[in-house]
Design an enzyme around this catalytic site. Structure first.
Site, mmCIF file in Angstrom:
data_model
loop_
_atom_site.group_PDB
_atom_site.id
_atom_site.type_symbol
_atom_site.label_atom_id
_atom_site.label_comp_id
_atom_site.label_asym_id
_atom_site.label_seq_id
_atom_site.Cartn_x
_atom_site.Cartn_y
_atom_site.Cartn_z
ATOM 1 N N GLY A 188 -38.487 -11.342 59.841
ATOM 2 C CA GLY A 188 -37.633 -12.265 59.096
ATOM 3 C C GLY A 188 -37.758 -12.090 57.598
ATOM 4 O O GLY A 188 -36.773 -12.225 56.867
ATOM 5 N N ASP A 189 -38.959 -11.778 57.120
ATOM 6 C CA ASP A 189 -39.163 -11.518 55.698
ATOM 7 C C ASP A 189 -38.646 -10.143 55.299
ATOM 8 O O ASP A 189 -37.900 -9.999 54.331
ATOM 9 C CB ASP A 189 -40.659 -11.601 55.365
ATOM 10 C CG ASP A 189 -41.195 -13.020 55.400
ATOM 11 O OD1 ASP A 189 -40.551 -13.908 54.817
ATOM 12 O OD2 ASP A 189 -42.241 -13.240 56.010
ATOM 13 N N ASN A 190 -39.074 -9.113 56.035
ATOM 14 C CA ASN A 190 -38.761 -7.754 55.610
ATOM 15 C C ASN A 190 -37.285 -7.428 55.723
ATOM 16 O O ASN A 190 -36.731 -6.726 54.869
ATOM 17 C CB ASN A 190 -39.595 -6.760 56.415
ATOM 18 C CG ASN A 190 -41.063 -6.803 56.051
ATOM 19 O OD1 ASN A 190 -41.486 -7.640 55.254
ATOM 20 N ND2 ASN A 190 -41.853 -5.929 56.624
#
Length: 416
Positions: A188-190
């Site tokens: 979700g971050d990357n």
């Protein structure tokens, strides 16, 4: 490759594509730091703004090391901050905000990854900056975005929340069991970081054409919908959600070898034929159970697994995958960290960077730049910054401030 080293120096005469681009980044944890780390690899200068005292929240994560001053530095910070310059600046103070605005005027990009509206409340949102500097590009990464009203705008967002809301977990959930969470690290971050980099590069290009900047707004929720694109698509086509996961209409599974597991992806009929021939099971080609792709999935466990694992029993996972690939069957080893560290592809592509530890003789590893270009050398990249390490130098170089003025700000607690 080690910190400070250069790989493929013959490409270095072309320089870095983002050389001369200066980014003022109010960033924390992973999404924006991952994005700005990629931009550093491409030549951008990143001025990382951290709150005095504690710094980026990623410094408090586990595991951790101790820097030269004995300060604890956590894993999330260590992974995504190589080659950046750290400025310890109190944005809650009026003087700190005034200093931030002065720095922003000397930058191409301002970036932030706080909850939607947080920077506006400080008077540091896009509208405030663009009014004085219409050429500024403002990159915002958040859980639910800034440019449209969202019912979730005030929700805190971490990678697993965005992944769940985007539909990533349901296709692989088995009936009667909860979904498996965090199936691909901090996807979700990357993934949000990657979309942010794409948007930023597009905005830089458009500014070349128009002379105007803009706000690039990327939501983690949106990014996960994009990554799980099959989920809404298949539903709209009348297909069940689990078709977006493995084990329904094809042979996609992990199988045991002598030293671990390898993954096989047989998606078409000619691939299944090659698999049967390779492992000595040509009779399956005339077996009614395998007449269609659904049959491959249905009989993976009771028929295919015993046969395929018997064939691979005397092979390493890499050997099994190599033999299948040579026969035209897509396969690959399920790698552990130590496999990656020793892999010749990883080494040849400089995909792991050794960073020296101040508290140990053994370096730690973080990922390299996955964007390879024929006119871009790998490195050099600096180590992780100590909290506020570059505050004075940046204020002198970028704003031309005198040492006495810098010392006065330090005494007031505005900088550190």
């Amino acid at each position: 490759m080690r910190v400070g080293e250069v790989s493929h120096p013959e490409r270095g005469r072309w320089g870095k594509p983002l050389a001369g681009v200066r980014i003022l980044s109010v960033e924390q944890m992973q999404a924006l730091p991952f994005a700005s780390q990629l931009l550093v690899h491409l030549g951008a200068e990143v001025l990382k703004v951290e709150p005095p005292g504690r710094g980026d929240a990623g410094r408090a994560s586990n595991p951790a090391l101790s820097d030269e001053q004995g300060r604890r530095v956590g894993a999330t910070f260590l992974r995504h901050n190589l080659g950046k310059r750290s400025i310890a600046l109190d944005l809650k103070s009026e003087a700190g905000r005034a200093l931030f605005l002065r720095l922003a005027a000397r930058c191409d990009v301002v970036a932030e990854n706080f909850r939607a509206g947080a920077m506006q409340q400080l008077g540091l949102g896009y509208e405030a900056l663009a009014a004085a500097h219409p050429q500024i590009i403002y990159l915002s990464l958040s859980g639910f975005g800034n440019l449209a009203d969202s019912p979730y705008a005030n929700w805190p967002a971490y990678a697993p929340i965005a992944e769940a809301m985007g539909g990533l977990y349901e296709p692989t959930r088995r009936p009667g069991t909860p979904p498996r969470v965090v199936v691909a690290g901090a996807l979700g971050d990357n993934a949000t970081a990657l979309f942010g980099v794409i948007g930023l590069l597009a905005a830089l290009r458009q500014r070349e054409l128009t002379g105007l900047g803009q706000q690039v707004d990327v939501a983690m929720f949106d990014s996960m919908i994009a990554m799980a694109d099959m989920v809404p698509f298949l539903w709209s086509m009348g297909a069940p959600a689990h078709m977006a996961g493995p084990g329904t209409t094809a042979l996609v599974a992990a199988f045991a070898a002598r030293d671990g597991y390898f993954v096989v992806a047989v998606l078409r009929e000619h691939m299944f034929q090659r698999l049967c021939e390779k492992i000595g099971r040509r009779e399956w080609l005339d077996d009614a159970r395998f007449a269609d792709r659904r049959g491959w999935a249905l009989h993976t466990e009771d028929v295919i697994r015993p046969a395929l694992e018997a064939w691979a029993a005397d092979k390493t996972k890499l050997e099994a995958a190599a033999e299948l690939c040579a026969a035209g069957v897509a396969a690959g080893p399920s790698n552990l960290a130590e496999d990656l560290a020793a892999d010749p592809h990883v080494q040849a592509r400089d995909m792991l960077i050794e960073v020296p530890r101040p508290d140990s003789g053994r370096p730690y590893l973080t990922v390299g730049n996955p964007v390879k270009m024929s006119r871009l050398q790998e490195g050099p990249v600096g180590t992780f910054p100590r909290l506020g390490e570059h505050t004075g130098a940046v204020l002198r170089e970028v704003l031309g401030m005198a040492d006495a003025e810098i010392e006065a700000l330090r005494e007031q607690g505005v900088i550190a």
